[in-house]
Design a protein around this motif. Structure first.
Motif, PDB file in Angstrom:
ATOM      1  N   THR A  98     -13.471  -8.287 -19.223  1.00 19.23           N
ATOM      2  CA  THR A  98     -12.513  -9.320 -19.603  1.00 19.23           C
ATOM      3  C   THR A  98     -12.484 -10.349 -18.479  1.00 19.23           C
ATOM      4  OG1 THR A  98     -10.611  -8.208 -18.596  1.00 19.23           O
ATOM      5  CG2 THR A  98     -11.090  -7.689 -20.921  1.00 19.23           C
ATOM      6  N   ALA A  99     -12.045 -11.555 -18.813  1.00 14.26           N
ATOM      7  CA  ALA A  99     -12.006 -12.626 -17.813  1.00 14.26           C
ATOM      8  C   ALA A  99     -10.660 -13.335 -17.876  1.00 14.26           C
ATOM      9  CB  ALA A  99     -13.136 -13.614 -18.051  1.00 14.26           C
ATOM     10  N   ASP A 100     -10.291 -13.917 -16.744  1.00  9.62           N
ATOM     11  CA  ASP A 100      -9.041 -14.663 -16.629  1.00  9.62           C
ATOM     12  C   ASP A 100      -9.337 -15.965 -15.903  1.00  9.62           C
ATOM     13  OD1 ASP A 100      -6.165 -15.006 -16.724  1.00  9.62           O
ATOM     14  OD2 ASP A 100      -6.183 -14.614 -14.569  1.00  9.62           O
ATOM     15  N   VAL A 101      -8.899 -17.073 -16.485  1.00 15.82           N
ATOM     16  CA  VAL A 101      -9.064 -18.397 -15.880  1.00 15.82           C
ATOM     17  C   VAL A 101      -7.670 -18.904 -15.542  1.00 15.82           C
ATOM     18  CG1 VAL A 101      -9.881 -20.761 -16.238  1.00 15.82           C
ATOM     19  CG2 VAL A 101     -11.116 -18.838 -17.276  1.00 15.82           C
ATOM     20  N   ARG A 102      -7.486 -19.318 -14.292  1.00 15.88           N
ATOM     21  CA  ARG A 102      -6.201 -19.873 -13.857  1.00 15.88           C
ATOM     22  C   ARG A 102      -6.435 -21.218 -13.199  1.00 15.88           C
ATOM     23  NH1 ARG A 102      -2.790 -14.671 -11.663  1.00 15.88           N
ATOM     24  NH2 ARG A 102      -3.366 -13.356 -13.424  1.00 15.88           N
ATOM     25  N   LEU A 103      -5.626 -22.173 -13.586  1.00 14.21           N
ATOM     26  CA  LEU A 103      -5.652 -23.494 -12.987  1.00 14.21           C
ATOM     27  C   LEU A 103      -4.279 -23.719 -12.369  1.00 14.21           C
ATOM     28  CD1 LEU A 103      -7.533 -25.979 -12.698  1.00 14.21           C
ATOM     29  CD2 LEU A 103      -6.400 -26.915 -14.722  1.00 14.21           C
ATOM     30  N   ARG A 104      -4.251 -23.882 -11.037  1.00 12.54           N
ATOM     31  CA  ARG A 104      -2.986 -24.042 -10.314  1.00 12.54           C
ATOM     32  C   ARG A 104      -2.891 -25.450  -9.738  1.00 12.54           C
ATOM     33  NH1 ARG A 104      -4.838 -19.099  -8.250  1.00 12.54           N
ATOM     34  NH2 ARG A 104      -3.613 -17.335  -8.974  1.00 12.54           N
ATOM     35  N   TYR A 105      -1.783 -26.113 -10.066  1.00  9.66           N
ATOM     36  CA  TYR A 105      -1.516 -27.428  -9.514  1.00  9.66           C
ATOM     37  C   TYR A 105      -0.466 -27.300  -8.417  1.00  9.66           C
ATOM     38  CZ  TYR A 105      -3.725 -29.473 -13.656  1.00  9.66           C
ATOM     39  OH  TYR A 105      -4.605 -29.831 -14.640  1.00  9.66           O
ATOM     40  N   SER A 106      -0.694 -27.993  -7.309  1.00  7.89           N
ATOM     41  CA  SER A 106       0.331 -28.114  -6.274  1.00  7.89           C
ATOM     42  C   SER A 106       0.428 -29.586  -5.907  1.00  7.89           C
ATOM     43  CB  SER A 106      -0.020 -27.258  -5.051  1.00  7.89           C
ATOM     44  OG  SER A 106      -1.069 -27.853  -4.319  1.00  7.89           O
ATOM     45  N   ASP A 107       1.274 -29.908  -4.958  1.00  7.20           N
ATOM     46  CA  ASP A 107       1.425 -31.302  -4.552  1.00  7.20           C
ATOM     47  C   ASP A 107       0.148 -31.856  -3.934  1.00  7.20           C
ATOM     48  OD1 ASP A 107       4.028 -31.332  -5.432  1.00  7.20           O
ATOM     49  OD2 ASP A 107       4.876 -30.870  -3.467  1.00  7.20           O
ATOM     50  N   ASP A 108      -0.620 -30.986  -3.269  1.00  2.00           N
ATOM     51  CA  ASP A 108      -1.758 -31.453  -2.488  1.00  2.00           C
ATOM     52  C   ASP A 108      -3.124 -31.135  -3.075  1.00  2.00           C
ATOM     53  OD1 ASP A 108       0.022 -32.377  -0.515  1.00  2.00           O
ATOM     54  OD2 ASP A 108       0.127 -30.361   0.347  1.00  2.00           O
ATOM     55  N   ASP A 109      -3.177 -30.187  -4.009  1.00  2.00           N
ATOM     56  CA  ASP A 109      -4.488 -29.774  -4.504  1.00  2.00           C
ATOM     57  C   ASP A 109      -4.392 -29.159  -5.888  1.00  2.00           C
ATOM     58  OD1 ASP A 109      -3.656 -27.040  -4.137  1.00  2.00           O
ATOM     59  OD2 ASP A 109      -4.326 -27.132  -2.066  1.00  2.00           O
ATOM     60  N   VAL A 110      -5.571 -28.904  -6.441  1.00  2.31           N
ATOM     61  CA  VAL A 110      -5.683 -28.152  -7.684  1.00  2.31           C
ATOM     62  C   VAL A 110      -6.667 -27.023  -7.398  1.00  2.31           C
ATOM     63  CG1 VAL A 110      -7.488 -29.656  -8.627  1.00  2.31           C
ATOM     64  CG2 VAL A 110      -6.131 -28.259 -10.174  1.00  2.31           C
ATOM     65  N   GLU A 111      -6.319 -25.830  -7.881  1.00  3.39           N
ATOM     66  CA  GLU A 111      -7.154 -24.661  -7.623  1.00  3.39           C
ATOM     67  C   GLU A 111      -7.573 -24.026  -8.937  1.00  3.39           C
ATOM     68  OE1 GLU A 111      -6.405 -21.329  -4.524  1.00  3.39           O
ATOM     69  OE2 GLU A 111      -5.574 -20.612  -6.428  1.00  3.39           O
ATOM     70  N   LEU A 112      -8.850 -23.744  -9.039  1.00  2.00           N
ATOM     71  CA  LEU A 112      -9.400 -23.019 -10.179  1.00  2.00           C
ATOM     72  C   LEU A 112      -9.759 -21.624  -9.710  1.00  2.00           C
ATOM     73  CD1 LEU A 112     -10.689 -22.938 -13.085  1.00  2.00           C
ATOM     74  CD2 LEU A 112     -12.839 -23.522 -11.925  1.00  2.00           C
ATOM     75  N   GLU A 113      -9.337 -20.637 -10.473  1.00  2.00           N
ATOM     76  CA  GLU A 113      -9.683 -19.247 -10.164  1.00  2.00           C
ATOM     77  C   GLU A 113     -10.167 -18.582 -11.444  1.00  2.00           C
ATOM     78  OE1 GLU A 113      -7.197 -16.640  -7.482  1.00  2.00           O
ATOM     79  OE2 GLU A 113      -6.808 -15.707  -9.430  1.00  2.00           O
ATOM     80  N   VAL A 114     -11.341 -17.991 -11.386  1.00  2.00           N
ATOM     81  CA  VAL A 114     -11.899 -17.248 -12.517  1.00  2.00           C
ATOM     82  C   VAL A 114     -12.189 -15.844 -12.016  1.00  2.00           C
ATOM     83  CG1 VAL A 114     -13.705 -17.103 -14.264  1.00  2.00           C
ATOM     84  CG2 VAL A 114     -12.937 -19.358 -13.447  1.00  2.00           C
ATOM     85  N   THR A 115     -11.559 -14.860 -12.648  1.00  3.50           N
ATOM     86  CA  THR A 115     -11.800 -13.473 -12.280  1.00  3.50           C
ATOM     87  C   THR A 115     -12.300 -12.715 -13.496  1.00  3.50           C
ATOM     88  OG1 THR A 115      -9.514 -12.854 -12.766  1.00  3.50           O
ATOM     89  CG2 THR A 115     -10.016 -13.449 -10.489  1.00  3.50           C
ATOM     90  N   ASN A 116     -12.981 -11.614 -13.221  1.00  2.00           N
ATOM     91  CA  ASN A 116     -13.350 -10.726 -14.315  1.00  2.00           C
ATOM     92  C   ASN A 116     -13.185  -9.281 -13.879  1.00  2.00           C
ATOM     93  OD1 ASN A 116     -16.001  -9.411 -13.592  1.00  2.00           O
ATOM     94  ND2 ASN A 116     -16.637 -11.556 -13.420  1.00  2.00           N
ATOM     95  N   THR A 117     -13.155  -8.412 -14.855  1.00  2.00           N
ATOM     96  CA  THR A 117     -12.917  -6.985 -14.607  1.00  2.00           C
ATOM     97  C   THR A 117     -14.204  -6.179 -14.599  1.00  2.00           C
ATOM     98  OG1 THR A 117     -12.659  -6.588 -16.976  1.00  2.00           O
ATOM     99  CG2 THR A 117     -10.646  -7.066 -15.706  1.00  2.00           C
ATOM    100  N   GLY A 118     -15.311  -6.845 -14.661  1.00  2.00           N
ATOM    101  CA  GLY A 118     -16.594  -6.149 -14.763  1.00  2.00           C
ATOM    102  C   GLY A 118     -17.053  -5.555 -13.450  1.00  2.00           C
TER     103      GLY A 118
END
Length: 120
Positions: free
Chosen positions: A55-75
């Motif tokens: 399974t996979a999880d995509v997270r997009l995090r916004y802050s005042d100074d940046d944007v962060e992309l995180e993609v994880t998987n359980t494999g």
């Protein structure tokens, strides 16, 4: 377009979730394209290399100074593997935005790809 990418990942057989954290901000076009392509490569790698029942999880995090992309998987993590062209391409995309790419096995299992793009 990350929601479309997540739906395509699910249609290809990898259950995938998308979570957006924080208040969306304007992100330069180059960063948008690069973040999308990094997410696309990370999900493709999960499907190709992580084994059955991943399974996979995509997270997009916004802050005042940046944007962060995180993609994880359980494999499974491939032990002793070297970075392939896909990972190299993700690193080049990150570097072109003044960002750093973190990619590797997670202690809890699976794999992590994370990139934080400064918005200054």
């Amino acid at each position: 377009a990350l929601d479309q990418l997540v739906r395509a990942s699910e249609a290809a057989g990898t259950p995938t979730s998308l979570r957006i954290i924080g208040d969306p901000r304007d992100v330069p076009s180059l960063a948008q394209v690069n973040l999308y392509r990094i997410a696309q490569e990370a999900l493709t790698n999960a499907r190709r290399h992580a084994g059955p029942n991943v399974t996979a999880d995509v997270r997009l995090r916004y802050s005042d100074d940046d944007v962060e992309l995180e993609v994880t998987n359980t494999g499974r993590a491939v032990i002793g593997s070297r970075a392939g062209l896909g990972t190299l391409g993700m690193r080049e995309r990150a570097t072109s935005m003044g960002a750093f790419l973190e990619a590797g096995p997670r202690e809890s299992g699976g794999y992590l790809v994370r990139v934080r793009v400064p918005l200054a």
